[in-house]
Design an enzyme around this catalytic site. Structure first.
Site, PDB file in Angstrom:
ATOM      1  N   SER A 294      41.778  40.887  43.888  1.00  0.00           N
ATOM      2  CA  SER A 294      40.697  41.862  43.801  1.00  0.00           C
ATOM      3  C   SER A 294      39.573  41.450  44.743  1.00  0.00           C
ATOM      4  CB  SER A 294      40.153  41.948  42.375  1.00  0.00           C
ATOM      5  OG  SER A 294      41.132  42.456  41.489  1.00  0.00           O
TER       6      SER A 294
ATOM      7  N   ARG B   9      48.826  43.575  31.937  1.00  0.00           N
ATOM      8  CA  ARG B   9      47.462  43.072  31.743  1.00  0.00           C
ATOM      9  C   ARG B   9      47.166  43.055  30.245  1.00  0.00           C
ATOM     10  NH1 ARG B   9      42.107  44.791  31.332  1.00  0.00           N
ATOM     11  NH2 ARG B   9      40.613  43.621  32.601  1.00  0.00           N
TER      12      ARG B   9
ATOM     13  N   LYS C  47      37.480  47.712  31.773  1.00  0.00           N
ATOM     14  CA  LYS C  47      37.097  46.331  32.029  1.00  0.00           C
ATOM     15  C   LYS C  47      35.607  46.188  31.749  1.00  0.00           C
ATOM     16  CE  LYS C  47      37.558  42.677  35.476  1.00  0.00           C
ATOM     17  NZ  LYS C  47      37.879  42.337  36.881  1.00  0.00           N
TER      18      LYS C  47
END
Length: 206
Positions: A102, A30, A131
Site C-alpha cells: 500500500s 483480510r 478500515k
C-alpha cells in the site's frame, strides 16, 4: 475480505464463490476487526477460502501476515507501510511470491517498487468504513501523478470504491480496484462483482 466483513449468517466461502463467479479476478484474505478469527480458526478459514480460489483459478493473497501466507502456501501477500519492506518479505517467502504494498504518496510508491513490490495499492481514493485507521481520502490525484511520472507497475485503487465510482479510478490510471463492502455487503455479491468487472472491461482493463 474476512469473516467480520460478511453479513451475519453468511458463509464467507459461499460469498467468495459468488463474487468470483460474478467476475472477481483476485482475492485478498483480510481477517481483521471485531470478531475476527485467530490461530487455528483463522488458518482453517484461510484454507477454505483458498480452496475456493484454486478451484476457480483466482490468485489467493494474504493481508499483512507473512507467517499465515507461508502456512497456507498463498500466491502472495499484501503489506502496508508499517510492515516489513517488500525485499525482506520476498527473502523470507521466496521469489515466486506476489508482493503488494500500500502506498499513500509518490515517495512511498517509489520506495516500495525499489524494494521489489510487484504491484501497489493506491489510496484511499474515497472515504471507507472498512478500515477504521485509514488515512484521509485523496481522490485519484496520486494515481494520475504516478502515471504521469512514467511508473508502469500495476496500480490498484483502494478505499471506498463501488460499481458507481470505479470507472473514475480506472480512468485515472488504475489497473484494477480493490473492494470489501461493495461486494461483501451487496444484496447480490455476484451482481456487484459483475458490475465492477464491466467497469474494468469498459476501461480496457478486463
Amino acid at each position: 475480505m474476512g469473516s467480520p466483513n460478511c453479513p451475519p449468517g453468511t458463509d464467507p466461502a459461499e460469498l467468495l464463490a459468488d463474487a468470483i463467479d460474478g467476475g472477481v479476478t483476485c482475492f485478498q484474505y483480510r481477517e481483521k476487526g471485531p470478531g475476527s478469527l485467530a490461530g487455528d480458526g483463522m488458518l482453517a478459514l484461510g484454507k477454505r477460502l483458498q480452496a475456493v480460489c484454486r478451484a476457480r483459478g483466482v490468485p489467493f493473497i494474504v493481508n499483512d501476515d507473512a507467517g499465515l501466507a507461508a502456512a497456507l502456501g498463498a500466491d502472495g501477500i499484501h503489506v502496508g507501510q508499517d510492515d516489513e519492506p517488500a525485499s525482506s518479505i520476498r527473502a523470507r517467502l521466496g521469489a515466486g511470491m506476489i508482493v503488494g504494498v500500500s502506498a499513500h504518496t509518490a515517495d512511498e510508491a517509489r520506495r516500495a517498487l525499489a524494494d521489489g513490490a510487484d504491484y501497489l495499492g493506491i489510496g484511499p481514493v474515497f472515504p471507507t468504513g472498512s478500515k477504521p485507521d485509514a488515512k484521509a481520502p485523496q481522490g485519484t490525484r496520486l494515481l494520475e501523478e504516478l502515471r504521469a511520472a512514467g511508473i508502469a507497475a500495476p496500480l490498484v485503487g483502494i478505499g471506498g470504491i463501488t460499481p458507481a465510482n470505479a470507472a473514475s479510478v480506472l480512468a485515472a490510471g488504475a489497473d484494477g480496484v480493490s473492494v470489501i463492502s461493495a461486494i461483501a455487503l451487496a444484496p447480490s455479491p455476484s451482481e456487484a462483482a459483475r458490475r465492477l468487472a464491466e467497469a474494468a472491461a469498459r476501461a480496457g482493463r478486463g
